[in-house]
Scaffold this motif. Sequence first.
Motif, PDB file in Angstrom:
ATOM      1  N   ASP A   1       0.862  -1.192   0.000  1.00  0.00           N
ATOM      2  CA  ASP A   1       0.000   0.000   0.000  1.00  0.00           C
ATOM      3  C   ASP A   1       0.893   1.235   0.000  1.00  0.00           C
ATOM      4  O   ASP A   1       1.431   1.637   1.030  1.00  0.00           O
ATOM      5  N   THR A   2       1.065   1.820  -1.195  1.00  0.00           N
ATOM      6  CA  THR A   2       2.024   2.922  -1.334  1.00  0.00           C
ATOM      7  C   THR A   2       1.391   4.297  -1.155  1.00  0.00           C
ATOM      8  O   THR A   2       2.025   5.307  -1.453  1.00  0.00           O
TER       9      THR A   2
ATOM     10  N   LYS B   1       4.315   0.035   5.152  1.00  0.00           N
ATOM     11  CA  LYS B   1       3.027  -0.282   4.514  1.00  0.00           C
ATOM     12  C   LYS B   1       3.182  -0.430   3.003  1.00  0.00           C
ATOM     13  O   LYS B   1       2.575  -1.305   2.388  1.00  0.00           O
ATOM     14  N   ALA B   2       3.999   0.429   2.405  1.00  0.00           N
ATOM     15  CA  ALA B   2       4.222   0.359   0.956  1.00  0.00           C
ATOM     16  C   ALA B   2       4.753  -1.011   0.563  1.00  0.00           C
ATOM     17  O   ALA B   2       4.447  -1.525  -0.510  1.00  0.00           O
ATOM     18  N   ARG B   3       5.555  -1.594   1.454  1.00  0.00           N
ATOM     19  CA  ARG B   3       6.198  -2.879   1.160  1.00  0.00           C
ATOM     20  C   ARG B   3       5.405  -4.070   1.677  1.00  0.00           C
ATOM     21  O   ARG B   3       5.915  -5.191   1.723  1.00  0.00           O
TER      22      ARG B   3
ATOM     23  N   PRO C   1       4.858   4.570   6.752  1.00  0.00           N
ATOM     24  CA  PRO C   1       4.488   4.603   5.328  1.00  0.00           C
ATOM     25  C   PRO C   1       5.389   3.728   4.449  1.00  0.00           C
ATOM     26  O   PRO C   1       4.908   3.099   3.485  1.00  0.00           O
ATOM     27  N   ASP C   2       6.687   3.652   4.786  1.00  0.00           N
ATOM     28  CA  ASP C   2       7.596   2.801   4.012  1.00  0.00           C
ATOM     29  C   ASP C   2       7.313   1.320   4.259  1.00  0.00           C
ATOM     30  O   ASP C   2       7.426   0.497   3.345  1.00  0.00           O
TER      31      ASP C   2
ATOM     32  N   ILE D   1       3.549   6.978   0.489  1.00  0.00           N
ATOM     33  CA  ILE D   1       4.890   7.385   0.030  1.00  0.00           C
ATOM     34  C   ILE D   1       4.872   8.024  -1.363  1.00  0.00           C
ATOM     35  O   ILE D   1       5.928   8.231  -1.968  1.00  0.00           O
TER      36      ILE D   1
END
Lengths: 130, 101
Positions: free
Chosen positions: A64-65, B66-68, B63-64, A68
């Motif tokens: 979930d980006t 969750k992105a991954r 946030p980093d 970022i």
Amino acid sequence: MSDEMMDEEGGVVKKFMYVNRKAPYGTIYALESLEVVLIAAAFEQDVSLAFIDDGVYQIKKGQDTSGIDMKNFSPTYRALEMYDVEKLYVEKESMEERGLTEEDFLVPVEVLGRQDMADMMEEQDIILSF
Amino acid sequence: MLLHTINKSPFDKNTFDICISHAKKGSSILLIEDGVYAVMKGTAYEGKVKDTMKDVKVYVLGPDAKARGIDDSSIIDGIESVDYVGFVELTANHDSVQSWL
């Protein structure tokens, strides 16, 4: 070469393997690899994707980006099937040291041990590494 | 004390190992970008991360993570997830920042 495969129009079909060793987002390698795979898919070649080392993170579920400001390209791996790219291999050792199992991936994969992965590489005509 | 940041996967580069061998007791480590893979439960690095946490406070940039695809439930207990505001606060609350690349 006598052992070359032909497609219906008589074009040569070669065995291409894309070797993915980088995590997504931190570097551009994963996205670039995916772009090249999609382009090459249009040429109806015999395509395999190998995910080894941090490359296994590319197909981890749940990305979930939104926080970022980057594009989440992970759903594209699910679209590969439509381009007849269905041979996706994950290296067992890489998966296990990262605490991952087959259920953590967003696409169906075949899990291969390092030796089998090495054999798979030997069978290819062309290997592209990302 | 220093705030150390790590932005490389522990599996790809030795940045994590080098950082923890330079991080003094009472300092902090913030894992960002591909560094966040170190915070997952069940990896070959979990033991090392837990050892580090005895002397050093470990944070992860949410946030980093969750992105991954690393959700809160798969983060090692005791690691604090911070957002960008938290990142700024950590920077302000430490004497200096050592960005391990």
